[in-house]
Design an enzyme around this catalytic site. Sequence first.
Site, PDB file in Angstrom:
ATOM      1  N   LYS A 251      41.727  72.717  36.107  1.00 35.19           N
ATOM      2  CA  LYS A 251      42.453  72.312  34.897  1.00 35.19           C
ATOM      3  C   LYS A 251      41.678  72.757  33.658  1.00 35.19           C
ATOM      4  O   LYS A 251      42.249  73.261  32.697  1.00 35.19           O
ATOM      5  CB  LYS A 251      42.683  70.793  34.903  1.00 35.19           C
ATOM      6  CG  LYS A 251      43.784  70.407  35.877  1.00 35.19           C
ATOM      7  CD  LYS A 251      43.844  68.933  36.177  1.00 35.19           C
ATOM      8  CE  LYS A 251      44.861  68.729  37.315  1.00 35.19           C
ATOM      9  NZ  LYS A 251      44.836  67.417  37.918  1.00 35.19           N
TER      10      LYS A 251
ATOM     11  N   GLN B 185      42.402  61.815  36.769  1.00 30.39           N
ATOM     12  CA  GLN B 185      42.519  62.453  38.081  1.00 30.39           C
ATOM     13  C   GLN B 185      42.607  61.384  39.181  1.00 30.39           C
ATOM     14  O   GLN B 185      41.751  60.505  39.264  1.00 30.39           O
ATOM     15  CB  GLN B 185      41.298  63.370  38.316  1.00 30.39           C
ATOM     16  CG  GLN B 185      41.387  64.180  39.582  1.00 30.39           C
ATOM     17  CD  GLN B 185      42.532  65.200  39.563  1.00 30.39           C
ATOM     18  OE1 GLN B 185      42.746  65.913  38.587  1.00 30.39           O
ATOM     19  NE2 GLN B 185      43.297  65.261  40.654  1.00 30.39           N
TER      20      GLN B 185
ATOM     21  N   ASP C 132      50.777  63.775  32.582  1.00 27.86           N
ATOM     22  CA  ASP C 132      51.042  63.788  34.024  1.00 27.86           C
ATOM     23  C   ASP C 132      52.434  63.212  34.320  1.00 27.86           C
ATOM     24  O   ASP C 132      52.941  63.345  35.430  1.00 27.86           O
ATOM     25  CB  ASP C 132      49.978  62.933  34.743  1.00 27.86           C
ATOM     26  CG  ASP C 132      49.242  63.713  35.811  1.00 27.86           C
ATOM     27  OD1 ASP C 132      49.666  64.841  36.110  1.00 27.86           O
ATOM     28  OD2 ASP C 132      48.248  63.188  36.341  1.00 27.86           O
TER      29      ASP C 132
END
Length: 295
Positions: free
Chosen positions: A53, A97, A120
């Site tokens: 990322k 994460q 997200d």
Amino acid sequence: MTKIIDGKAIANEIKQEIKKDVAKLEQEYGKKPTLAVILVGNDGASEVYVRMKKKTSEELGINSLQITLDESTTQSELLKLIHELNSDTNVNGILVQLPLPSHIDENIIINAIDPIKDVDGFHPINLGKLVIGSDDSFVSCTPYGCQELIVRNVPDLKGKHLVIVGRSNIVGKPLANIMLQKNERANCIVTICHTATSDIGYYTRQADILVVAVGKANMITKNMVKPGAVVIDVGINRIDDLHNPGKTKLVGDVKFDEVSEIASAITPVPGGVGPMTIVMLMKNTVKAFRLQNKI
Ligand code: NDP
């Protein structure tokens, strides 16, 4: 002839578009999007994802803020950090994460992220907005990537029968809601199969577009697919490589060799859906920047 959908090439095309967009934003507004990625602990796979990322952000000119916290970080310490990032106007996107260490409740953490920074797309506000078809929200990256692959491979989606196998909150359910919307990038008839579906093949054989997100290696066989269907395989499974004793390999949920004989287009694993996921995260980060700056 069956088309093998090259997710990497499509992801690269989208990356170039984002890169141009970011450069333009910087030129016009003197600033560019910033994505904060929080990693708690040292799970090997998560470290790889976070590194990817960061690398992709930098490649596209997006500022990347990587925060690595010790495994022993408490839930309240993590919440405090999220509140700080929520109120930091220089941070546009926040991604925690997953999975988190077991002493931290993932739902509490996801719910603490300001929905306008939830790149997200896991916050209930964003999921709710997705259901009602509101534009000012974020769609989770994997189903968003699947939509992009579908749009690019099915010319007229209106009234097409999309069958999804798997109803997780991060793939199956959001994808069903995306593809159900009344717009030209969706407008499908949607069926979802799951563990309570007694004859999955009965449904999958009716699919013009079949998306499989289950996590069971080679589960979908040729006799379960309608000839000419477009097949998107989300699954990632590591299995023993029979041709290389002692070695493993990645395969999807679809038995690629045989299904590719009858599908009109199919994604490989790896190299299909996987590369799309990160690029859609970058797209969401740019969208967050625009929404927050009312551009
Ligand atoms: P989950 O385990 O959260 O969900 C799996 C879904 O599949 C559930 O809805 C489950 O049904 C259903 N299912 C499981 N077994 C069967 C079966 N035998 N028949 C029918 N349905 C079944 O998985 P995820 O959605 O998180 O991930 C699915 C796969 O996609 C995994 O391989 C994962 O690694 C991969 N993945 C890939 C990504 C990428 O970027 N390429 C990103 C995210 C995931 P029920 O609800 O009834 O239990």
